[in-house]
Design a protein around this motif. Sequence first.
Motif, PDB file in Angstrom:
ATOM      1  N   ASN A 143       0.821  -1.210   0.000  1.00 22.90           N
ATOM      2  CA  ASN A 143       0.000   0.000   0.000  1.00 22.90           C
ATOM      3  C   ASN A 143       0.856   1.262   0.000  1.00 22.90           C
ATOM      4  OD1 ASN A 143       0.876   0.299   2.637  1.00 22.90           O
ATOM      5  ND2 ASN A 143      -0.983  -0.559   3.518  1.00 22.90           N
ATOM      6  N   ASP A 144       0.179   2.408   0.106  1.00 24.32           N
ATOM      7  CA  ASP A 144       0.868   3.692   0.004  1.00 24.32           C
ATOM      8  C   ASP A 144       1.932   3.849   1.090  1.00 24.32           C
ATOM      9  OD1 ASP A 144      -1.275   3.776   1.862  1.00 24.32           O
ATOM     10  OD2 ASP A 144      -1.077   5.960   1.960  1.00 24.32           O
ATOM     11  N   THR A 145       1.650   3.334   2.283  1.00 22.11           N
ATOM     12  CA  THR A 145       2.616   3.466   3.382  1.00 22.11           C
ATOM     13  C   THR A 145       3.889   2.685   3.057  1.00 22.11           C
ATOM     14  OG1 THR A 145       0.745   3.568   4.873  1.00 22.11           O
ATOM     15  CG2 THR A 145       2.897   3.215   5.881  1.00 22.11           C
ATOM     16  N   GLU A 152      11.409   9.773  -6.453  1.00 16.54           N
ATOM     17  CA  GLU A 152      11.774  11.095  -6.987  1.00 16.54           C
ATOM     18  C   GLU A 152      11.654  12.164  -5.911  1.00 16.54           C
ATOM     19  OE1 GLU A 152       9.374  11.807 -10.450  1.00 16.54           O
ATOM     20  OE2 GLU A 152      10.520  10.405 -11.698  1.00 16.54           O
ATOM     21  N   ARG A 153      10.543  12.088  -5.171  1.00 14.83           N
ATOM     22  CA  ARG A 153      10.303  13.084  -4.116  1.00 14.83           C
ATOM     23  C   ARG A 153      11.420  13.017  -3.067  1.00 14.83           C
ATOM     24  NH1 ARG A 153       7.699  12.602   0.541  1.00 14.83           N
ATOM     25  NH2 ARG A 153       7.056  10.501   0.017  1.00 14.83           N
ATOM     26  N   ALA A 154      11.738  11.808  -2.639  1.00 17.32           N
ATOM     27  CA  ALA A 154      12.780  11.651  -1.617  1.00 17.32           C
ATOM     28  C   ALA A 154      14.133  12.154  -2.129  1.00 17.32           C
ATOM     29  CB  ALA A 154      12.878  10.186  -1.204  1.00 17.32           C
ATOM     30  N   LEU A 155      14.417  11.919  -3.383  1.00 13.01           N
ATOM     31  CA  LEU A 155      15.690  12.361  -3.964  1.00 13.01           C
ATOM     32  C   LEU A 155      15.754  13.886  -4.053  1.00 13.01           C
ATOM     33  CD1 LEU A 155      16.373   9.866  -6.891  1.00 13.01           C
ATOM     34  CD2 LEU A 155      17.944  10.396  -5.031  1.00 13.01           C
ATOM     35  N   ILE A 162       0.909  -3.967  -8.636  1.00  8.23           N
ATOM     36  CA  ILE A 162       1.390  -2.760  -7.953  1.00  8.23           C
ATOM     37  C   ILE A 162       1.620  -1.656  -8.982  1.00  8.23           C
ATOM     38  CG2 ILE A 162       3.337  -1.784  -6.660  1.00  8.23           C
ATOM     39  CD1 ILE A 162       3.689  -4.555  -5.371  1.00  8.23           C
ATOM     40  N   ASN A 163       1.078  -0.482  -8.684  1.00  8.28           N
ATOM     41  CA  ASN A 163       1.309   0.657  -9.561  1.00  8.28           C
ATOM     42  C   ASN A 163       2.699   1.212  -9.234  1.00  8.28           C
ATOM     43  OD1 ASN A 163       1.358   2.996 -10.994  1.00  8.28           O
ATOM     44  ND2 ASN A 163      -0.626   3.751 -10.257  1.00  8.28           N
ATOM     45  N   THR A 164       3.687   0.836 -10.046  1.00  8.28           N
ATOM     46  CA  THR A 164       5.066   1.224  -9.726  1.00  8.28           C
ATOM     47  C   THR A 164       5.287   2.724  -9.915  1.00  8.28           C
ATOM     48  OG1 THR A 164       5.710   0.573 -11.965  1.00  8.28           O
ATOM     49  CG2 THR A 164       6.141  -1.010 -10.216  1.00  8.28           C
ATOM     50  N   GLN A 165       4.388   3.389 -10.632  1.00  7.57           N
ATOM     51  CA  GLN A 165       4.520   4.835 -10.822  1.00  7.57           C
ATOM     52  C   GLN A 165       4.455   5.571  -9.483  1.00  7.57           C
ATOM     53  OE1 GLN A 165       5.451   6.788 -13.341  1.00  7.57           O
ATOM     54  NE2 GLN A 165       5.839   4.831 -14.335  1.00  7.57           N
ATOM     55  N   VAL A 166       3.608   5.055  -8.576  1.00  3.84           N
ATOM     56  CA  VAL A 166       3.485   5.679  -7.251  1.00  3.84           C
ATOM     57  C   VAL A 166       4.828   5.562  -6.526  1.00  3.84           C
ATOM     58  CG1 VAL A 166       2.334   5.504  -5.000  1.00  3.84           C
ATOM     59  CG2 VAL A 166       1.022   5.187  -7.104  1.00  3.84           C
ATOM     60  N   PHE A 167       5.432   4.387  -6.617  1.00  7.49           N
ATOM     61  CA  PHE A 167       6.719   4.164  -5.957  1.00  7.49           C
ATOM     62  C   PHE A 167       7.811   5.028  -6.595  1.00  7.49           C
ATOM     63  CE2 PHE A 167      10.614   1.470  -5.402  1.00  7.49           C
ATOM     64  CZ  PHE A 167      10.754   1.724  -4.046  1.00  7.49           C
ATOM     65  N   ILE A 168       7.780   5.121  -7.929  1.00  5.83           N
ATOM     66  CA  ILE A 168       8.772   5.948  -8.635  1.00  5.83           C
ATOM     67  C   ILE A 168       8.647   7.409  -8.191  1.00  5.83           C
ATOM     68  CG2 ILE A 168       9.363   6.891 -10.926  1.00  5.83           C
ATOM     69  CD1 ILE A 168       8.845   4.033 -12.023  1.00  5.83           C
ATOM     70  N   LYS A 169       7.417   7.878  -8.064  1.00  6.00           N
ATOM     71  CA  LYS A 169       7.203   9.267  -7.630  1.00  6.00           C
ATOM     72  C   LYS A 169       7.707   9.463  -6.194  1.00  6.00           C
ATOM     73  CE  LYS A 169       5.889  11.272 -11.206  1.00  6.00           C
ATOM     74  NZ  LYS A 169       6.877  12.194 -11.789  1.00  6.00           N
ATOM     75  N   ALA A 174      10.670   3.949  -0.077  1.00  2.13           N
ATOM     76  CA  ALA A 174      11.351   4.967  -0.894  1.00  2.13           C
ATOM     77  C   ALA A 174      12.224   5.853  -0.018  1.00  2.13           C
ATOM     78  CB  ALA A 174      10.320   5.798  -1.651  1.00  2.13           C
ATOM     79  N   GLU A 175      11.659   6.337   1.094  1.00  3.15           N
ATOM     80  CA  GLU A 175      12.411   7.254   1.962  1.00  3.15           C
ATOM     81  C   GLU A 175      13.650   6.573   2.552  1.00  3.15           C
ATOM     82  OE1 GLU A 175       9.520   8.652   4.737  1.00  3.15           O
ATOM     83  OE2 GLU A 175       8.618  10.033   3.277  1.00  3.15           O
ATOM     84  N   GLU A 176      13.458   5.364   3.063  1.00  5.03           N
ATOM     85  CA  GLU A 176      14.581   4.656   3.697  1.00  5.03           C
ATOM     86  C   GLU A 176      15.684   4.327   2.701  1.00  5.03           C
ATOM     87  OE1 GLU A 176      13.901   1.348   6.314  1.00  5.03           O
ATOM     88  OE2 GLU A 176      12.033   2.251   7.015  1.00  5.03           O
ATOM     89  N   MET A 177      15.271   3.915   1.516  1.00  7.13           N
ATOM     90  CA  MET A 177      16.279   3.500   0.526  1.00  7.13           C
ATOM     91  C   MET A 177      17.045   4.689  -0.017  1.00  7.13           C
ATOM     92  SD  MET A 177      14.580   0.287  -1.450  1.00  7.13           S
ATOM     93  CE  MET A 177      16.115  -0.466  -1.953  1.00  7.13           C
TER      94      MET A 177
END
Lengths: 204, 460
Positions: free
Chosen positions: A43-45, A101-104, A91-98, A51-54
């Motif tokens: 899920n979103d969490t 990107e945000r974390a970067l 899984i919508n990988t676009q959400v994860f990609i975003k 993403a943030e941790e990685m």
Amino acid sequence: MNGSWLHKKLVVLVLVLLVAACAGPSVKRTEVDETIDLSGKWNDTDSRLVAEEMILDCLERPWLQRFEASNRGKPPAVIVGTVKNRSHEHINTQVFIKDLERALINSGRVAFVASKDERVEIREEKADQQYGFTSRETQKSISAEVGADYMLQGSINTIKDEIKGKYVILYQVNLELIELETHLKKWIGQKEIKKYVKRSRFTF
Amino acid sequence: MQTYPCWNRRLTFVVLLVVAGLVLTSLSGCAGPRKVYTTVDELNAQGDFFQAHSYVEEHAKDYGKRNRLLYLLDRGMFAFSIGEFREAIASFTEAEQLISELYTISLSQEATTFVVNDNAAPYRGEDFESVMVNLFLALSYANLSEIDEALVEARKVDSKLTAINLQYAENEQNAYREDPFVRLLMGILYEMGQTSSDLNDAYISYMKALQGYDSEYQRFGVSFPEPLVENLFSVASFMGRAELRKVQQRFPSYRFTSRAEWKKMAEVYVLHLNGRTPIKQEDVIVVPTPDGQVVKLAFPRYEEIPGLIGGARLHALPVSGNKQFVADFRVGEPIGGIAMENLENRRLRIYAKTVARVTAKYLAVKEAQRSAGDKYGGLAGLLTKVTGDLLIFISEQADLRSWRTLPKEVLISKVAVPPGSYQIWAECVDTSGRFIEKVELGSRELKAGDKILLQFRTTQ
């Protein structure tokens, strides 16, 4: 008196039942970062936390300091490539990609290049500026794009151990930072999440 | 001391009333799908899938709440048959979710099946039907060229089949514990993924498919289709010498085409969804009771639907050129056989439950008759008995629900052709090889390394 009292009670009871029956879905606003697990699926969490941790791990590794040292402190330009879904879930990988990107971008330590699809649209806009409708002072050059130094690629994998009614699922997210010039892998990150999902066999 | 018989009578009376109420509720639920299926079966038999699709959509409510799963399966099947793959995905996804939710059994609903009949519980689907849902989901995604999504379904099938397998003891016979055809198709989809990891998964799927055809499907008289052997050799040669040797040991005289050669060709896979799966009919047995009365017992049994089409041949003709590529279809998935075996495996359980239920109803009616007779006289007792007997007769109905819009069997064929533009069609024949009909599959521009998956359906 007794009969009337009972009668009133019954009317109240019927009204309460009617109200309960007519009640629509209940809606409660929650914080975006609040963890709510309903089905046990990705899920979103999961997406945000991974993403943030990685990215945090990625930016703490020596490749970044080495790049800055050999480029007079200039931050590297990074682009996020494909994150392949190799899991048991859609899984919508676009959400994860975003989320990546945000974390970067928010780290402020790297420059970020727009994605392939985004660049196409921006190029169209810049091409349109060249037709003479746009003032020379505000016209953007068509050959001033910054080329990415690194590309982040990855995959979301799962291992599922299932029997009827319950399963254990391990999500393993792999990310790799590859130097575009040399194709050398500069960082490999891995984050795992394990979930145990059980459905009860009986209910009343 | 006196209170106990009084309570017994009241209890019996209440039970009789509850049964009457439940019977009425249950019957209203049963009428739904039976009524719908009169038309659905007819349209399906005619091959009018567009009309059938509209009819199912318009009569969603007539299926009844307990048969929501059947509605979703039928809707998905017809949507798939007319090429509405997005809709098929939506229906099958909801069906999969519902099957998962229905794993949790409502004890109150289950208790009703012991009082009225099995139709009182929601239709949960059989294990093989649950796997078919993922198969059609995978095919729908593949038709939309969304291979990554199709592969998600492939992984789900892997996990689901493993879970099903774990339900049975190692030596348990005649149980749906493996599905080699689904494994074969998943292998083809994995191969479409093209990464080395995908090819590894393809090899595992093909090996499991081969093991399944060699053991599980022998009892249906179905052996491995030709494409399985070709693909297994191709992927094993990519995997390494050990894997290739393993396959060569199984097929020592087979002359395989190297993977490098396959890459120069385009592969066209076609699935033929043939016939209509057997449907359940009711068998009624009238049994005399010790007091000279009779009670009705109703059990489901499968009845095969004879079909005209017994086989098919695949043709691919290059638009410029006259060398035609032809291959026969071979049965890969005997759905009808699996369904019939599945019911056979549960027969004893169904018999035991039905006999127990009818006995309980019979005893309840007898007790109600006695208590009504004691309290209100002989006529009241007789009336209670007649009403009770009628209730037993009406309420005893076999559970005839199944996913009846499935095909009887799925056949598979493959041609490998050089790159170019092709006209593709299938010619269907009867069991003695006489031509029945030609099914156009359109023209395709094929590049080297392409793998395409097509399908058509016949219900004649």
